[in-house]
Scaffold this active site. Structure first.
Site, PDB file in Angstrom:
ATOM      1  N   HIS A 402       0.798  -1.231   0.000  1.00  0.00           N
ATOM      2  CA  HIS A 402       0.000   0.000   0.000  1.00  0.00           C
ATOM      3  C   HIS A 402       0.825   1.272   0.000  1.00  0.00           C
ATOM      4  O   HIS A 402       0.289   2.346   0.264  1.00  0.00           O
ATOM      5  CB  HIS A 402      -0.893   0.046   1.248  1.00  0.00           C
ATOM      6  CG  HIS A 402      -2.066  -0.870   1.177  1.00  0.00           C
ATOM      7  ND1 HIS A 402      -3.260  -0.493   0.618  1.00  0.00           N
ATOM      8  CD2 HIS A 402      -2.227  -2.143   1.575  1.00  0.00           C
ATOM      9  CE1 HIS A 402      -4.117  -1.498   0.694  1.00  0.00           C
ATOM     10  NE2 HIS A 402      -3.514  -2.516   1.268  1.00  0.00           N
ATOM     11  N   LYS A 594      -8.971  13.920   4.302  1.00  0.00           N
ATOM     12  CA  LYS A 594      -8.118  12.716   4.316  1.00  0.00           C
ATOM     13  C   LYS A 594      -7.172  12.865   5.498  1.00  0.00           C
ATOM     14  O   LYS A 594      -7.160  13.909   6.150  1.00  0.00           O
ATOM     15  CB  LYS A 594      -7.328  12.587   3.018  1.00  0.00           C
ATOM     16  CG  LYS A 594      -6.611  13.875   2.579  1.00  0.00           C
ATOM     17  CD  LYS A 594      -5.883  13.709   1.265  1.00  0.00           C
ATOM     18  CE  LYS A 594      -6.747  13.750   0.036  1.00  0.00           C
ATOM     19  NZ  LYS A 594      -6.845  12.518  -0.678  1.00  0.00           N
ATOM     20  N   ARG A 595      -6.374  11.827   5.797  1.00  0.00           N
ATOM     21  CA  ARG A 595      -5.382  11.985   6.859  1.00  0.00           C
ATOM     22  C   ARG A 595      -4.493  13.186   6.548  1.00  0.00           C
ATOM     23  O   ARG A 595      -4.219  13.498   5.384  1.00  0.00           O
ATOM     24  CB  ARG A 595      -4.521  10.726   6.950  1.00  0.00           C
ATOM     25  CG  ARG A 595      -5.221   9.557   7.572  1.00  0.00           C
ATOM     26  CD  ARG A 595      -5.646   9.862   8.991  1.00  0.00           C
ATOM     27  NE  ARG A 595      -4.521   9.864   9.893  1.00  0.00           N
ATOM     28  CZ  ARG A 595      -4.352   9.018  10.912  1.00  0.00           C
ATOM     29  NH1 ARG A 595      -5.273   8.102  11.164  1.00  0.00           N
ATOM     30  NH2 ARG A 595      -3.304   9.096  11.704  1.00  0.00           N
ATOM     31  N   LYS A 600       0.523  14.396   1.366  1.00  0.00           N
ATOM     32  CA  LYS A 600      -0.800  14.684   0.800  1.00  0.00           C
ATOM     33  C   LYS A 600      -0.974  16.177   0.533  1.00  0.00           C
ATOM     34  O   LYS A 600      -1.918  16.600  -0.119  1.00  0.00           O
ATOM     35  CB  LYS A 600      -1.893  14.167   1.731  1.00  0.00           C
ATOM     36  CG  LYS A 600      -1.917  12.626   1.843  1.00  0.00           C
ATOM     37  CD  LYS A 600      -3.000  12.143   2.783  1.00  0.00           C
ATOM     38  CE  LYS A 600      -2.945  10.662   3.079  1.00  0.00           C
ATOM     39  NZ  LYS A 600      -3.460   9.813   2.001  1.00  0.00           N
ATOM     40  N   THR A 702      -8.589   6.513  -2.475  1.00  0.00           N
ATOM     41  CA  THR A 702      -9.931   6.057  -2.822  1.00  0.00           C
ATOM     42  C   THR A 702     -10.920   7.202  -2.580  1.00  0.00           C
ATOM     43  O   THR A 702     -12.006   7.209  -3.157  1.00  0.00           O
ATOM     44  CB  THR A 702     -10.375   4.835  -1.989  1.00  0.00           C
ATOM     45  OG1 THR A 702     -10.074   5.077  -0.611  1.00  0.00           O
ATOM     46  CG2 THR A 702      -9.685   3.573  -2.451  1.00  0.00           C
ATOM     47  N   LYS A 706     -14.502   8.374  -4.517  1.00  0.00           N
ATOM     48  CA  LYS A 706     -15.784   8.671  -3.851  1.00  0.00           C
ATOM     49  C   LYS A 706     -16.314  10.038  -4.290  1.00  0.00           C
ATOM     50  O   LYS A 706     -17.502  10.208  -4.563  1.00  0.00           O
ATOM     51  CB  LYS A 706     -15.612   8.642  -2.329  1.00  0.00           C
ATOM     52  CG  LYS A 706     -15.323   7.246  -1.799  1.00  0.00           C
ATOM     53  CD  LYS A 706     -14.802   7.250  -0.367  1.00  0.00           C
ATOM     54  CE  LYS A 706     -14.123   5.924  -0.074  1.00  0.00           C
ATOM     55  NZ  LYS A 706     -13.237   5.956   1.100  1.00  0.00           N
TER      56      LYS A 706
END
Ligand code: IMP
Length: 858
Positions: A402, A594-595, A600, A702, A706
């Site tokens: 992952h 998100k985290r 990110k 993901t 969504k």
């Protein structure tokens, strides 16, 4: 050892009784039979769902018999529980039926092992998957309540950190929907991911004691208890046939108790089981302390052993080298394999057939200890040869990677590992010895390769490399998107790819369209259903038919109305959770949830927010559309930089939201305590989805899927599954900016542009960075956010924020322009939804089943 023997004996008894014993008998409701049990045809009639009186009666019955409450005086909490028990009955009924048929057909089973299952709430999902909305609506009306109210009584099962855990939950939904014989196996944490609140702009963590009042969805199965050994030593000897043998002795034992949560397929009568293990003290007391008269210490040490399943580690994408974590991993793997073996042993004597009956998928390396554990069971307990045991392992296991970041790859110190699992260390050494002989034969004289591929990392602290173990011990290694897999084979696992190219494959992640459209955006689902029917719920490619309506003005109008409605609902949530903050549902909802992680790049988003702020202040006449920029996400409690980013977001929000000059133009919200249930409300309200990680860092994502499935347009880099989203929706329907993974890679090497040059040459960039550096968001304090400014200006910034900033700002300008043309925007939104078929987790699971597990899907 003796305890293990006893457990095997009692298991054997359970096994022989298994076929005839009705397991739900333990949940008998006493003398008063439930109306459902009185009904002719039993549960079948109840759950055909057309008997409203029967439903109402069953709910009332459960209020009385499970809650011990007067049905005439029940509140929502009681009704929620009673309804959940009612649905759980239905699920159990279907599950038992299904299991019997699986046994009759001797079907191969899949075991999905994951440290995390981020399930969220179960109620609405169960109602929708069982197809019971309408009769339930009627039944609940007669009880003076409704589903929405009851749903809000349910605590999220937040047994995961982020993408990896939510993927596992989506997979179980798809596996159930596609009728695949499978189990999910994990840990029942007493405390899931922590609760986040924001105090003075800072993240504050408190425990999430979601089981405080018990979950009506869980079955505690005290008759499935397995001993799990820790510590001790290895006793080696030569057996009667002259073979070298080992046994693991003098161990401490913790018991693992099965707790089951059933997962229904979508309207197909198939239900699967997620079996989560809870640690229980073994029955015996520590004899030494006991004999020394210290009874209380003896009890205390037993209670200590239950801490194993107390708490989920809250770090995402960072490896934790701690002993408790290793104990958790072995605990759940050891219990799982005993359960798998028990089931296999019912109908099989030899082990050659094991891989034809059992497929085990390892969700990341967290359960990779399963490989030496299965070796141990086959060698030490079942007396098989090394060659057979290894062959069985490789054919049984498959590993999903992952991450692309080396720091997220798990390693365990050899010393720590050896003291907790001495026999496993021995087995790992032997796996390594044999493997390195193979490497040496294949690449003679290549010492560097041997060092890199070894299971043991040499150095001041010797370490076991779990990814290497997972690769060697599996017949399939998959990445979670095309780009991710390509980068794995080119960089992180290149040596292994060269040696075993046939083992590597891509399985692009997916999301379940049931939870992520049908349940969470019911108005949109209904509108889509009106136009093209509902088959898309199990065949997402059918959404393509929506393309035909993308130019239909009336359809666009209704599409917009639904988005607007969802935005109003989110605005109400923001008002409630963000200290009364009012946001305008007509503004562009620009969302990053998100985290919180440096890669990110929430910080990049903040830089754009500051840019917009400065623009609106300097240009009151600006025609750019008003925006509401929304953030949500948790930072790992020990991840200081991520927490500082949370603080910056909140500080910037504070300044902007108080400034009358930008009232009606710009608002910034940080919604605390992001989780599955909140995501279900946020995502349907998004216009713009921020997927802006540095290319080559996000394995798949993901969230990106969504949002697009709910009609948001994506602004993103060519990273993870964004690449495939662009391929599907078309380049004209997505906003792509920034460097590619290849450009990032070469830029890091040659450093052709330095952040300082960009800062000096571009006044817009300079103004943004200066604002932070000079304390515009910290009451003049230049120190508070200095670490973030230093990161931005560093030549060695691994995430290259300033190098992508100009391209990001330009792209955001384009977003604003196109949003100004609502017709053009709506068309793109419709086309995004229409082209999301590929990203159903049903497609992903079909690929796993057919290409990895060797299971045919009807
Ligand atoms: P397990 O596979 O032993 O964990 O049992 C799961 C469920 O499968 C049980 O609750 C039974 O309903 C069913 N079951 C277990 N063993 C048998 C069998 O030997 N024949 C048919 N059904 C079985």
């Amino acid at each position: 050892m003796q305890e293990q023997h006893m457990a095997r004996e009692s298991k054997a008894k359970t096994a022989t009784k298994g076929g005839s014993r009705p397991e739900s008998g333990g949940k008998s409701t006493g003398k008063t039979p439930a109306p459902s049990q009185q009904a002719p045809g039993g549960y079948d009639i109840l759950f055909k769902g057309d008997n409203i009186e029967l439903l109402r009666g069953t709910i009332r019955h459960h209020i009385m018999s499970f809650q011990g409450r007067d049905p005439d005086r029940a509140g929502n909490e009681d009704s929620y529980r009673a309804l959940s028990y009612t649905l759980r009955d239905a699920l159990m009924y279907k599950w038992i039926k299904g299991q019997k048929s699986l046994y009759a057909q001797a079907r191969k089973r899949v075991y999905y092992l994951s440290m995390e299952f981020l399930v969220g709430r179960s109620l609405t999902n169960a109602v929708i998957n069982l197809g019971m909305q309408e009769p339930l609506h009627q039944a609940l009306k007669t009880l003076g309540t409704d589903l929405e109210e009851l749903q809000s009584c349910e605590e999220d099962a937040a047994l995961g950190n982020g993408g990896l855990g939510r993927l596992a939950a989506c997979f179980l939904d798809s596996i159930a929907t596609m009728g695949i014989p499978a189990y999910g196996y994990g840990i029942l944490y007493d405390y899931g991911i922590f609760h986040q609140s924001i105090v003075d702009g800072c993240q504050v963590e408190t425990p999430d004691s979601w089981l405080r009042t018990g979950s009506p969805w869980l079955y505690e199965r005290s008759h499935f208890m397995y001993p799990v050994q820790f510590g001790g030593r290895v006793h080696s000897y030569i057996d009667q046939e002259g073979r070298y043998r080992s046994r693991w002795v003098d161990t401490n034992i913790v018991m693992a108790m099965a707790c089951d949560m059933l997962v229904p397929g979508f309207r197909n009568d198939h239900v699967i089981n997620m079996r989560l293990w809870r640690a229980k003290a073994s029955r015996e007391l520590d004899l030494e302390s006991f004999n020394a008269g210290d009874y209380v210490s003896a009890v205390e040490s037993k209670v200590q052993s239950e801490t194993i399943s107390k708490v989920l580690y809250p770090s995402d994408d960072i490896a934790e080298g701690q002993l408790l974590r290793l104990r958790q991993q072995y605990f759940f793997v050891a219990a799982t394999l005993q359960d798998v073996m028990r089931r296999y042993r019912k109908t099989n004597v030899h082990f050659e057939d094991f891989p034809n009956q059992v497929a085990i998928q390892l969700n990341d390396t967290h359960p990779a200890i399963a490989i030496p554990e299965l070796m141990r069971l086959l060698l030490d307990v079942e007396g098989q040869s090394w060659e057979l045991a290894w062959d069985v392992c490789v054919k049984t296991f498959a590993y999903t990677n992952h991450t692309l970041m080396p720091e997220a790859l798990e390693t365990w110190s050899v010393d720590m590992f050896g003291s907790l699992l001495p026999r496993h260390l021995e087995i790992i050494y032997e796996i390594n010895r044999r493997f390195l002989l193979e490497v040496a034969e294949r690449y003679p004289g290549n010492l560097r390769r041997i060092q890199e591929m070894s299971l043991i990392e040499e150095g001041p602290v010797r370490k076991i490399r779990m990814a290497n173990l997972a690769i060697i011990g599996s017949h399939s290694i998959n990445g979670v998107a095309e780009l991710h897999t390509k980068l794995l084979t080119e960089h992180l696992f290149r040596n292994f790819y060269e040696m075993y190219p046939e083992r590597f494959n891509a399985k692009t992640n997916g999301i379940t369209p049931r939870r992520w459209l049908l349940c969470c955006n019911q108005e949109l689902a209904r509108l889509i259903g009106e136009k093209i029917g509902m088959d898309w719920a199990t065949d997402l490619d059918k959404l393509r038919a929506l393309e035909a309506f993308a130019d239909d003005p009336e359809f666009r109008q209704r599409w917009r109305e639904i988005k607007r409605l969802n935005k109003e609902k989110l605005a109400a949530i923001i008002k409630k959770r963000c200290n009364g903050l009012e946001v305008d549902p007509d503004s562009l909802f620009d969302i990053q949830v998100k985290r919180i992680h440096q890669y990110k790049r929430q910080l990049l988003n903040v830089l754009h927010v500051i840019r917009l702020y400065q623009h609106f202040v300097a240009h009151p006449e600006s025609t750019r559309p008003a925006r509401t920029v929304i953030f949500a996400g948790k930072a790992a409690p020990s991840y200081q930089r991520a927490k500082l980013i949370v603080r910056l977001i909140n500080s910037v929000a504070g300044v902007i939201n108080r400034d009358p000059r930008v009232a009606g133009r710009l608002r910034v919200a940080f919604i605390p305590n992001y989780g599955v249930s909140l995501a279900e409300r946020i995502i349907p309200a998004a216009d713009l989805s921020e997927q802006i990680s540095t290319a080559g860092t996000e394995a798949s994502g993901t969230g990106n899927m969504k949002f697009a499935l709910n009609g948001a347009l994506t602004i993103g880099t060519l990273d993870g599954a964004n690449v495939e989203i662009r391929q599907e929706v078309g380049a004209e329907n997505i906003f792509i900016f920034g460097m590619t993974a290849q450009e990032v890679e070469s830029e890091k090497r040659i450093k052709s542009r330095k952040p300082i040059q960009i800062y000096e040459q571009n006044p817009t960039v300079r103004a943004i960075v200066d604002a932070i550096a000079q304390g515009a968001f910290s009451d003049g304090d230049r120190e508070l956010f200095r670490p973030l400014v230093d990161d931005l200006m560093s030549e060695n910034d691994p995430y290259l924020l300033l190098l992508d900033l100009e391209s990001y700002l330009t792209c955001q300008d384009m977003v604003g322009e196109i949003y100004g043309d609502q017709d053009a925007w709506t068309k793109k939104s419709i086309l995004n939804v229409a082209r999301m078929g590929k990203f159903s987790s049903d497609r992903t699971i079909r690929q796993y089943a057919e290409e990895i597990w060797g299971i045919r899907v009807e």
